[in-house]
Design a protein around this motif. Structure first.
Motif, PDB file in Angstrom:
ATOM      1  N   THR A 137      38.097 -23.761 -30.215  1.00 16.76           N
ATOM      2  CA  THR A 137      39.124 -23.483 -31.220  1.00 16.76           C
ATOM      3  C   THR A 137      40.245 -24.492 -31.062  1.00 16.76           C
ATOM      4  N   GLY A 138      40.369 -25.390 -32.044  1.00 17.87           N
ATOM      5  CA  GLY A 138      41.402 -26.403 -31.974  1.00 17.87           C
ATOM      6  C   GLY A 138      42.766 -25.858 -32.351  1.00 17.87           C
ATOM      7  N   THR A 139      43.768 -26.710 -32.211  1.00 20.90           N
ATOM      8  CA  THR A 139      45.134 -26.296 -32.562  1.00 20.90           C
ATOM      9  C   THR A 139      45.463 -26.574 -34.016  1.00 20.90           C
ATOM     10  N   GLN A 140      44.710 -27.469 -34.658  1.00 18.16           N
ATOM     11  CA  GLN A 140      45.004 -27.822 -36.042  1.00 18.16           C
ATOM     12  C   GLN A 140      44.487 -26.745 -36.995  1.00 18.16           C
ATOM     13  N   GLY A 141      45.224 -26.576 -38.086  1.00 20.49           N
ATOM     14  CA  GLY A 141      44.789 -25.666 -39.130  1.00 20.49           C
ATOM     15  C   GLY A 141      44.804 -24.207 -38.732  1.00 20.49           C
ATOM     16  N   GLN A 142      45.697 -23.835 -37.854  1.00 21.49           N
ATOM     17  CA  GLN A 142      45.709 -22.449 -37.383  1.00 21.49           C
ATOM     18  C   GLN A 142      46.945 -21.679 -37.842  1.00 21.49           C
ATOM     19  N   SER A 143      47.674 -22.238 -38.783  1.00 21.92           N
ATOM     20  CA  SER A 143      48.896 -21.550 -39.239  1.00 21.92           C
ATOM     21  C   SER A 143      49.022 -21.592 -40.757  1.00 21.92           C
ATOM     22  N   ASN A 144      47.909 -21.419 -41.462  1.00 16.52           N
ATOM     23  CA  ASN A 144      47.949 -21.414 -42.917  1.00 16.52           C
ATOM     24  C   ASN A 144      48.498 -20.086 -43.425  1.00 16.52           C
ATOM     25  N   PRO A 145      49.489 -20.125 -44.301  1.00 16.35           N
ATOM     26  CA  PRO A 145      50.085 -18.877 -44.800  1.00 16.35           C
ATOM     27  C   PRO A 145      49.054 -17.991 -45.472  1.00 16.35           C
ATOM     28  N   GLY A 146      49.058 -16.728 -45.115  1.00 15.77           N
ATOM     29  CA  GLY A 146      48.188 -15.765 -45.763  1.00 15.77           C
ATOM     30  C   GLY A 146      46.765 -15.762 -45.269  1.00 15.77           C
ATOM     31  N   CYS A 147      46.432 -16.568 -44.263  1.00  8.97           N
ATOM     32  CA  CYS A 147      45.055 -16.639 -43.768  1.00  8.97           C
ATOM     33  C   CYS A 147      45.007 -16.427 -42.264  1.00  8.97           C
ATOM     34  N   VAL A 148      43.861 -15.981 -41.791  1.00 11.21           N
ATOM     35  CA  VAL A 148      43.664 -15.793 -40.359  1.00 11.21           C
ATOM     36  C   VAL A 148      43.380 -17.142 -39.717  1.00 11.21           C
ATOM     37  N   ASN A 149      43.477 -17.192 -38.391  1.00  8.86           N
ATOM     38  CA  ASN A 149      43.093 -18.396 -37.670  1.00  8.86           C
ATOM     39  C   ASN A 149      41.593 -18.621 -37.805  1.00  8.86           C
ATOM     40  N   VAL A 150      41.194 -19.892 -37.803  1.00 10.18           N
ATOM     41  CA  VAL A 150      39.777 -20.260 -37.895  1.00 10.18           C
ATOM     42  C   VAL A 150      39.317 -20.612 -36.482  1.00 10.18           C
ATOM     43  N   GLN A 151      38.596 -19.702 -35.845  1.00  7.52           N
ATOM     44  CA  GLN A 151      38.202 -19.870 -34.450  1.00  7.52           C
ATOM     45  C   GLN A 151      36.852 -20.565 -34.338  1.00  7.52           C
ATOM     46  N   ASN A 152      36.640 -21.212 -33.165  1.00  8.14           N
ATOM     47  CA  ASN A 152      35.403 -21.976 -32.943  1.00  8.14           C
ATOM     48  C   ASN A 152      35.113 -22.876 -34.146  1.00  8.14           C
ATOM     49  N   ASP A 153      36.115 -23.596 -34.581  1.00  5.76           N
ATOM     50  CA  ASP A 153      36.053 -24.287 -35.861  1.00  5.76           C
ATOM     51  C   ASP A 153      35.377 -25.647 -35.780  1.00  5.76           C
ATOM     52  N   LEU A 154      34.680 -25.963 -36.883  1.00  6.43           N
ATOM     53  CA  LEU A 154      34.094 -27.274 -37.108  1.00  6.43           C
ATOM     54  C   LEU A 154      34.783 -27.917 -38.299  1.00  6.43           C
ATOM     55  N   TRP A 155      34.728 -29.266 -38.360  1.00  3.61           N
ATOM     56  CA  TRP A 155      35.419 -30.007 -39.408  1.00  3.61           C
ATOM     57  C   TRP A 155      34.449 -30.899 -40.176  1.00  3.61           C
ATOM     58  N   PHE A 156      34.648 -30.935 -41.477  1.00  2.88           N
ATOM     59  CA  PHE A 156      33.826 -31.757 -42.361  1.00  2.88           C
ATOM     60  C   PHE A 156      34.738 -32.542 -43.301  1.00  2.88           C
ATOM     61  N   SER A 157      34.348 -33.767 -43.609  1.00  6.16           N
ATOM     62  CA  SER A 157      35.051 -34.556 -44.623  1.00  6.16           C
ATOM     63  C   SER A 157      34.163 -34.630 -45.856  1.00  6.16           C
ATOM     64  N   TRP A 158      34.794 -34.599 -47.022  1.00  9.81           N
ATOM     65  CA  TRP A 158      34.035 -34.573 -48.277  1.00  9.81           C
ATOM     66  C   TRP A 158      34.846 -35.233 -49.372  1.00  9.81           C
ATOM     67  N   THR A 159      34.175 -36.058 -50.180  1.00  2.00           N
ATOM     68  CA  THR A 159      34.806 -36.710 -51.320  1.00  2.00           C
ATOM     69  C   THR A 159      34.190 -36.175 -52.602  1.00  2.00           C
ATOM     70  N   ALA A 160      35.023 -35.688 -53.503  1.00  3.40           N
ATOM     71  CA  ALA A 160      34.530 -35.097 -54.751  1.00  3.40           C
ATOM     72  C   ALA A 160      33.861 -36.173 -55.601  1.00  3.40           C
ATOM     73  N   PRO A 161      32.605 -35.946 -56.023  1.00  2.00           N
ATOM     74  CA  PRO A 161      31.931 -36.956 -56.843  1.00  2.00           C
ATOM     75  C   PRO A 161      32.357 -36.938 -58.305  1.00  2.00           C
ATOM     76  N   ILE A 162      32.882 -35.817 -58.781  1.00  2.00           N
ATOM     77  CA  ILE A 162      33.344 -35.708 -60.159  1.00  2.00           C
ATOM     78  C   ILE A 162      34.619 -34.871 -60.185  1.00  2.00           C
ATOM     79  N   THR A 163      35.293 -34.875 -61.321  1.00  2.00           N
ATOM     80  CA  THR A 163      36.465 -34.035 -61.519  1.00  2.00           C
ATOM     81  C   THR A 163      36.036 -32.657 -62.010  1.00  2.00           C
ATOM     82  N   GLY A 164      36.670 -31.633 -61.487  1.00  2.00           N
ATOM     83  CA  GLY A 164      36.328 -30.279 -61.918  1.00  2.00           C
ATOM     84  C   GLY A 164      36.886 -29.239 -60.974  1.00  2.00           C
ATOM     85  N   MET A 165      36.236 -28.092 -60.934  1.00  2.00           N
ATOM     86  CA  MET A 165      36.619 -27.015 -60.034  1.00  2.00           C
ATOM     87  C   MET A 165      35.573 -26.918 -58.931  1.00  2.00           C
TER      88      MET A 165
END
Length: 585
Positions: free
Chosen positions: A188-216
């Motif tokens: 469990t890293g220290t980053q991303g553990q204080s987002n308002p309204g959300c619980v901590n993300v434990q044993n967390d993994l990280w992914f990078s992603w680039t949106a291929p198109i515009t949308g939702m």
């Protein structure tokens, strides 16, 4: 019951849609003739006519709910392309209550399975196993003792490496589809553990992603794991420098679902792990994008038929056009074109057709608007929906902009179009001398849609029109009536309504027109007290004399006429009502 959610992508790029077209593979009914498959899939399976063989029916590793059986089973053979941890999953790819076992090698009957699973994600199978490059496995897939045969697809996906445990070394996701993860030994890293309204993300993994198109974009773990997941999304790359765009814990039972608007080429960091005191685990996540509607841009409007149209502006963007109307901006706006079938008045509204807080504007012509709106509205009909009414001409085209009130979300909606024939020409009367606006100077009120009373007509002079007010086909004629016979009249045009349409006292009547005033022409009334001005009568066309721009415009018209009798004031002149005409290209 199985929750079905919008598809999301997996670590190794796979098919872009949740239910991608099935591949040719369906599975062999015999272990000895297991069907060879390769790659992540999706691989189709069909259990409807499969029998239950004797192989692989008594493995203790497959003892779920008191039974080791895998019924109506089919067999596949698969070779690992690289070394790593893999997940065999049917989650969210079938309605069948599946059960699966993975065996090393090609022997039949097979050895003990390296992995077996029944309900890893709701009622579907999710088997985790390790493999080395070029290692071959035999796969048994069927139903649990409580299931019924059917069809679906399976995927075999490589999970992210443990280096993704650090946001400085995220695993890269490409495109959309399913992606595998395994955070059983993640920290469990220290980053991303204080987002308002959300619980901590434990044993967390990280992914990078680039949106291929515009949308939702949609990201979820729903029905794809037995774990209690938590997810968060951040703008940009690298370790997050600010709080998340969006985050979630339990949107679908114990799993997570988020959606957020994305732009083509924009990069995002995705954080996934467990929530609360549950044990870490593995599963898949889905990434998908609902593209913006085709008519999100005013240069590519959709056609609105007679009666109106349904639309959904959930994934629409907010353009720069049409945002300076007096009614305010329009968020998440969509564009439509519509052709009037009659001359008269059109009413467009979204009243009682949606829960969306709508905003609406209408422009003359087609394409991106180059003039101010003919009409616009934010809140009408006693709520947060919109309604406009404006003059229309048969065959003329109009552009409709509709979306959400600033700051409000989009959603499914519709608008209706109602046409009311005028029974005459274009134009909307205003500034009547009937007392509804400014009072006539000496109590000489006229009738509704007439001017103030004159010496020969207690109803007052009246201005109406016929023809079409189109720049390219100007047949507009202004018609004055109810005036003293044989007297001189002046037809004139203005750019504004005097006193906001209520009029200002002038002579024996009310001056209705203001702004930049142009004298169109001088006429003489007939013995019946009427006259007219317009191109079809041999005059310079009104669009020419009035210098109407090719793109159209709204102009105000009135008739000044002599009333020689000492009737009301000493001025000896009077005026008709005003008439507003909206010109179109």
């Amino acid at each position: 019951m199985k929750l079905v959610r919008i598809a999301l992508a997996l670590l190794v790029p796979v098919a872009p849609l949740l239910f991608a077209p099935p591949l040719a593979a369906q599975g062999s009914d015999s272990c000895g003739t297991a069907q060879v498959i390769s790659g992540p899939g999706p691989h189709a399976f069909d259990l409807t006519s499969a029998t239950t063989g004797s192989d692989g029916q008594s493995n203790l590793a497959c003892n779920y709910n008191g039974s080791t059986a895998i019924l109506s089973d089919v067999w596949f053979r698969w070779t690992a392309p690289t070394t790593g941890t893999y997940l065999l999953t049917t989650c969210e790819q079938t309605s069948v209550d599946t059960k699966a076992a993975v065996y090393p090698g090609t022997t039949c009957p097979p050895a003990n399975p390296v992995s077996c699973n029944d309900d890893g994600g709701n009622l579907q199978a999710l088997a985790r196993f390790d493999a080395t490059t070029a290692q071959t496995f035999t796969i048994q897939l069927g139903t649990s003792p409580f299931g019924s045969p059917g069809t679906g697809t399976l995927r075999i996906l490589r999970a992210a490496s443990l280096s993704a445990d650090d946001c400085n070394a995220p695993a890269a996701l490409t495109g959309t589809g399913f992606f595998a993860y395994d955070y059983t030994i993640a920290t469990t890293g220290t980053q991303g553990q204080s987002n308002p309204g959300c619980v901590n993300v434990q044993n967390d993994l990280w992914f990078s992603w680039t949106a291929p198109i515009t949308g939702m974009a949609h990201l979820d773990t729903c029905g794809q794991t037995a774990g209690d997941t938590a997810v968060a999304v951040y703008a940009g790359t690298g370790c997050p420098a600010s709080t998340s765009i969006i985050c979630d814990d339990d949107a679908c039972n114990l799993q997570s679902y988020v959606q957020w608007p994305v732009s083509s080429g924009a990069s995002y960091m995705l954080q996934i792990g467990k929530s609360g005191g549950t044990s870490p685990g593995w599963g898949t996540l889905r990434l998908d994008i609902t593209p913006v509607p085709a008519n999100d841009d005013c240069s590519a409007p959709a056609s609105a038929g007679a009666g109106g149209v349904s639309y959904d502006n959930t994934t629409a963007t907010t353009g720069t056009q049409g945002q300076a109307n007096p009614c305010g901006g329009i968020d998440k706006d969509l564009w439509f074109t519509w052709t009037a079938s009659v001359s008269g008045t059109a009413t467009i509204d979204s009243c009682f057709q949606t829960s969306v807080n709508t905003s609406l504007a209408v422009y003359p012509g087609t394409g991106c608007p180059s003039t101010a709106a003919l009409a616009c509205n934010d809140d009408a009909c006693g709520g947060q929906q919109s309604q406009v009414a404006f003059p229309v001409y048969a065959g003329a085209m109009y552009t409709i902009q509709i979306g959400s009130s600033p700051g409000s979300p989009g959603g499914p909606s519709s608008f209706t179009i109602q046409e009311t024939p005028s029974g005459g020409g274009p134009g909307i009367p205003f500034c009547s001398g009937d007392g509804t606006g400014t009072a006539c100077p000496c109590g000489n009120s006229g009738n509704h849609r007439h001017g103030c009373a004159n010496s020969v007509n207690p109803a007052g002079g009246q201005l109406t029109s016929t023809g079409d007010a189109r720049f390219t086909a100007d047949t507009l004629v202004l018609l004055g009536s109810g005036m003293p016979p044989g007297t001189t009249t002046i037809y004139y045009q203005g750019t504004l309504q005097a006193n906001n349409g209520a009029g200002v006292v002038l002579g024996d009547g009310l001056r209705c027109v203001a702004g930049t005033v142009i004298r169109l022409g001088v006429k003489h009334n007939t013995t019946g007290g009427s006259s007219g001005y317009g191109g079809p009568l041999g005059d310079v066309p009104i669009s020419v004399r009035g210098m109407i721009p090719p793109t159209g415009a709204t102009r105000e018209y009135q008739v000044y006429y002599r009333n020689p009798a000492n009737f009301c004031t000493s001025a000896t002149f009077n005026l008709t009502n005003g008439l507003e005409v909206t010109w179109v290209p």
